[in-house]
Each structure stands twice: as structure tokens, then as C-alpha cells.
Write a protein that holds these residues in place. Structure first.
Motif, PDB file in Angstrom:
ATOM      1  N   MET A   1      -0.082   8.467  -9.957  1.00  0.00           N
ATOM      2  CA  MET A   1      -0.640   7.514  -9.008  1.00  0.00           C
ATOM      3  C   MET A   1      -1.323   8.262  -7.868  1.00  0.00           C
ATOM      4  SD  MET A   1       1.863   4.330  -8.308  1.00  0.00           S
ATOM      5  CE  MET A   1       3.331   4.385  -9.281  1.00  0.00           C
ATOM      6  N   ASP A   2      -2.299   7.642  -7.348  1.00  0.00           N
ATOM      7  CA  ASP A   2      -3.030   8.207  -6.236  1.00  0.00           C
ATOM      8  C   ASP A   2      -2.195   8.131  -4.954  1.00  0.00           C
ATOM      9  OD1 ASP A   2      -5.919   7.288  -4.341  1.00  0.00           O
ATOM     10  OD2 ASP A   2      -5.278   9.282  -4.943  1.00  0.00           O
ATOM     11  N   ARG A   3      -2.344   9.118  -4.092  1.00  0.00           N
ATOM     12  CA  ARG A   3      -1.547   9.160  -2.856  1.00  0.00           C
ATOM     13  C   ARG A   3      -1.890   7.980  -1.944  1.00  0.00           C
ATOM     14  NH1 ARG A   3      -1.090  13.831   1.737  1.00  0.00           N
ATOM     15  NH2 ARG A   3       0.486  12.724   2.886  1.00  0.00           N
ATOM     16  N   ARG A   4      -3.155   7.619  -1.868  1.00  0.00           N
ATOM     17  CA  ARG A   4      -3.550   6.476  -1.015  1.00  0.00           C
ATOM     18  C   ARG A   4      -2.928   5.185  -1.529  1.00  0.00           C
ATOM     19  NH1 ARG A   4      -9.813   6.443  -0.609  1.00  0.00           N
ATOM     20  NH2 ARG A   4      -9.580   7.265  -2.701  1.00  0.00           N
ATOM     21  N   PHE A   5      -2.827   5.061  -2.844  1.00  0.00           N
ATOM     22  CA  PHE A   5      -2.201   3.864  -3.423  1.00  0.00           C
ATOM     23  C   PHE A   5      -0.730   3.781  -3.034  1.00  0.00           C
ATOM     24  CE2 PHE A   5       0.112   1.814  -6.935  1.00  0.00           C
ATOM     25  CZ  PHE A   5      -0.446   0.546  -6.842  1.00  0.00           C
ATOM     26  N   LYS A   6      -0.024   4.914  -3.086  1.00  0.00           N
ATOM     27  CA  LYS A   6       1.388   4.936  -2.708  1.00  0.00           C
ATOM     28  C   LYS A   6       1.573   4.577  -1.238  1.00  0.00           C
ATOM     29  CE  LYS A   6       2.907   8.343  -6.099  1.00  0.00           C
ATOM     30  NZ  LYS A   6       3.454   9.698  -6.274  1.00  0.00           N
ATOM     31  N   ILE A   7       0.714   5.107  -0.385  1.00  0.00           N
ATOM     32  CA  ILE A   7       0.811   4.792   1.048  1.00  0.00           C
ATOM     33  C   ILE A   7       0.529   3.317   1.287  1.00  0.00           C
ATOM     34  CG2 ILE A   7      -0.266   5.211   3.296  1.00  0.00           C
ATOM     35  CD1 ILE A   7      -0.648   8.138   2.403  1.00  0.00           C
ATOM     36  N   THR A   8      -0.488   2.786   0.624  1.00  0.00           N
ATOM     37  CA  THR A   8      -0.816   1.372   0.761  1.00  0.00           C
ATOM     38  C   THR A   8       0.329   0.493   0.273  1.00  0.00           C
ATOM     39  OG1 THR A   8      -3.139   1.904   0.401  1.00  0.00           O
ATOM     40  CG2 THR A   8      -2.515  -0.398   0.159  1.00  0.00           C
ATOM     41  N   LEU A   9       0.931   0.876  -0.833  1.00  0.00           N
ATOM     42  CA  LEU A   9       2.057   0.123  -1.377  1.00  0.00           C
ATOM     43  C   LEU A   9       3.253   0.165  -0.427  1.00  0.00           C
ATOM     44  CD1 LEU A   9       2.705  -1.471  -3.948  1.00  0.00           C
ATOM     45  CD2 LEU A   9       3.693   0.622  -4.890  1.00  0.00           C
ATOM     46  N   ALA A  10       3.522   1.313   0.153  1.00  0.00           N
ATOM     47  CA  ALA A  10       4.627   1.438   1.107  1.00  0.00           C
ATOM     48  C   ALA A  10       4.389   0.569   2.338  1.00  0.00           C
ATOM     49  CB  ALA A  10       4.813   2.898   1.507  1.00  0.00           C
ATOM     50  N   ILE A  11       3.167   0.573   2.846  1.00  0.00           N
ATOM     51  CA  ILE A  11       2.831  -0.258   4.006  1.00  0.00           C
ATOM     52  C   ILE A  11       2.988  -1.732   3.664  1.00  0.00           C
ATOM     53  CG2 ILE A  11       0.930  -0.972   5.515  1.00  0.00           C
ATOM     54  CD1 ILE A  11       0.001   1.966   5.458  1.00  0.00           C
ATOM     55  N   PHE A  12       2.551  -2.126   2.471  1.00  0.00           N
ATOM     56  CA  PHE A  12       2.700  -3.510   2.035  1.00  0.00           C
ATOM     57  C   PHE A  12       4.166  -3.922   2.006  1.00  0.00           C
ATOM     58  CE2 PHE A  12       3.585  -6.404  -1.501  1.00  0.00           C
ATOM     59  CZ  PHE A  12       2.887  -7.519  -1.073  1.00  0.00           C
ATOM     60  N   PHE A  13       5.039  -3.058   1.453  1.00  0.00           N
ATOM     61  CA  PHE A  13       6.463  -3.387   1.385  1.00  0.00           C
ATOM     62  C   PHE A  13       7.097  -3.460   2.763  1.00  0.00           C
ATOM     63  CE2 PHE A  13       6.404  -1.906  -3.152  1.00  0.00           C
ATOM     64  CZ  PHE A  13       6.730  -3.142  -3.691  1.00  0.00           C
ATOM     65  N   VAL A  14       6.695  -2.593   3.668  1.00  0.00           N
ATOM     66  CA  VAL A  14       7.233  -2.634   5.029  1.00  0.00           C
ATOM     67  C   VAL A  14       6.839  -3.934   5.717  1.00  0.00           C
ATOM     68  CG1 VAL A  14       7.062  -1.581   7.317  1.00  0.00           C
ATOM     69  CG2 VAL A  14       7.428  -0.147   5.307  1.00  0.00           C
ATOM     70  N   ILE A  15       5.580  -4.324   5.589  1.00  0.00           N
ATOM     71  CA  ILE A  15       5.122  -5.580   6.195  1.00  0.00           C
ATOM     72  C   ILE A  15       5.843  -6.766   5.561  1.00  0.00           C
ATOM     73  CG2 ILE A  15       3.129  -7.121   6.432  1.00  0.00           C
ATOM     74  CD1 ILE A  15       1.407  -4.585   6.739  1.00  0.00           C
ATOM     75  N   ALA A  16       6.011  -6.746   4.233  1.00  0.00           N
ATOM     76  CA  ALA A  16       6.715  -7.842   3.555  1.00  0.00           C
ATOM     77  C   ALA A  16       8.157  -7.936   4.032  1.00  0.00           C
ATOM     78  CB  ALA A  16       6.662  -7.638   2.045  1.00  0.00           C
ATOM     79  N   LEU A  17       8.837  -6.800   4.186  1.00  0.00           N
ATOM     80  CA  LEU A  17      10.222  -6.818   4.665  1.00  0.00           C
ATOM     81  C   LEU A  17      10.314  -7.344   6.094  1.00  0.00           C
ATOM     82  CD1 LEU A  17      11.624  -3.494   3.199  1.00  0.00           C
ATOM     83  CD2 LEU A  17      12.260  -5.822   2.575  1.00  0.00           C
ATOM     84  N   ILE A  18       9.372  -6.959   6.936  1.00  0.00           N
ATOM     85  CA  ILE A  18       9.380  -7.442   8.321  1.00  0.00           C
ATOM     86  C   ILE A  18       9.189  -8.955   8.356  1.00  0.00           C
ATOM     87  CG2 ILE A  18       8.077  -7.415  10.488  1.00  0.00           C
ATOM     88  CD1 ILE A  18       7.600  -4.404   9.971  1.00  0.00           C
ATOM     89  N   LEU A  19       8.247  -9.456   7.569  1.00  0.00           N
ATOM     90  CA  LEU A  19       8.006 -10.898   7.536  1.00  0.00           C
ATOM     91  C   LEU A  19       9.198 -11.650   6.936  1.00  0.00           C
ATOM     92  CD1 LEU A  19       4.247 -11.003   6.520  1.00  0.00           C
ATOM     93  CD2 LEU A  19       5.238 -11.507   8.761  1.00  0.00           C
ATOM     94  N   LEU A  20       9.783 -11.124   5.886  1.00  0.00           N
ATOM     95  CA  LEU A  20      10.951 -11.779   5.288  1.00  0.00           C
ATOM     96  C   LEU A  20      12.126 -11.794   6.258  1.00  0.00           C
ATOM     97  CD1 LEU A  20      10.871 -10.522   1.613  1.00  0.00           C
ATOM     98  CD2 LEU A  20      10.675 -12.880   2.393  1.00  0.00           C
ATOM     99  N   TRP A  21      12.346 -10.689   6.962  1.00  0.00           N
ATOM    100  CA  TRP A  21      13.438 -10.641   7.932  1.00  0.00           C
ATOM    101  C   TRP A  21      13.202 -11.673   9.039  1.00  0.00           C
ATOM    102  CZ3 TRP A  21      18.215  -9.439   8.625  1.00  0.00           C
ATOM    103  CH2 TRP A  21      18.734  -9.359   9.913  1.00  0.00           C
ATOM    104  N   GLY A  22      11.979 -11.781   9.515  1.00  0.00           N
ATOM    105  CA  GLY A  22      11.671 -12.737  10.581  1.00  0.00           C
ATOM    106  C   GLY A  22      11.894 -14.177  10.157  1.00  0.00           C
ATOM    107  N   GLU A  23      11.549 -14.491   8.932  1.00  0.00           N
ATOM    108  CA  GLU A  23      11.660 -15.874   8.462  1.00  0.00           C
ATOM    109  C   GLU A  23      13.076 -16.232   8.011  1.00  0.00           C
ATOM    110  OE1 GLU A  23       9.359 -18.329   8.421  1.00  0.00           O
ATOM    111  OE2 GLU A  23       8.059 -16.967   9.550  1.00  0.00           O
ATOM    112  N   HIS A  24      13.829 -15.282   7.509  1.00  0.00           N
ATOM    113  CA  HIS A  24      15.114 -15.592   6.894  1.00  0.00           C
ATOM    114  C   HIS A  24      16.313 -15.013   7.642  1.00  0.00           C
ATOM    115  CE1 HIS A  24      13.163 -17.406   3.454  1.00  0.00           C
ATOM    116  NE2 HIS A  24      12.346 -16.373   3.435  1.00  0.00           N
TER     117      HIS A  24
END
Length: 67
Positions: A1-24
Motif C-alpha cells: 500500500m502507498d504511504r499516503r493511502f495509509k496516512i489518509t486511512l489513519a486520519i479517516f479512522f481518527v475522525i470517525a472515532l472522534i465523531l462516534l465518541w461525540g455522538e454515543h
């Protein structure tokens, strides 16, 4: 996998976790006392599995340890 893809995926998961924590957060923290109470009998059942059950198999294990 490309390094930029991994970084983008990690950022996506962090944002998703923050939003899920805020809502739930209310639901998770509201269930926490019940989860602790549920953990007590489960820990008791699973943590006491190594005490032996006074069976012949347990005695054989003890004899092997003494030799």
C-alpha cells in the motif's frame, strides 16, 4: 500500500472515532455501571478456572510437578 493511502486511512479512522465518541458518549457512559456489574461474575467464572477441581486429573498434574 502507498504511504499516503495509509496516512489518509489513519486520519479517516481518527475522525470517525472522534465523531462516534461525540455522538454515543452518553450511551456508553450510561451503560458503564452495568458493564462493571456484568464483569464481576464473568471474571469470577473465568479467573477461577485454574484452581483445580479435585479430580484425578488434577492429582496427576500435581505428581508431575513434584518429579
Amino acid at each position: 500500500m502507498d504511504r499516503r493511502f495509509k496516512i489518509t486511512l489513519a486520519i479517516f479512522f481518527v475522525i470517525a472515532l472522534i465523531l462516534l465518541w461525540g455522538e454515543h458518549k452518553v450511551h456508553l457512559l450510561g451503560a458503564l455501571p452495568w458493564l462493571i456489574l456484568l464483569a464481576c461474575p464473568l471474571l469470577h467464572v473465568f479467573m477461577h478456572g485454574g484452581h483445580g477441581h479435585h479430580s484425578p486429573q488434577g492429582k496427576k498434574g500435581d505428581q508431575r510437578d513434584e518429579q
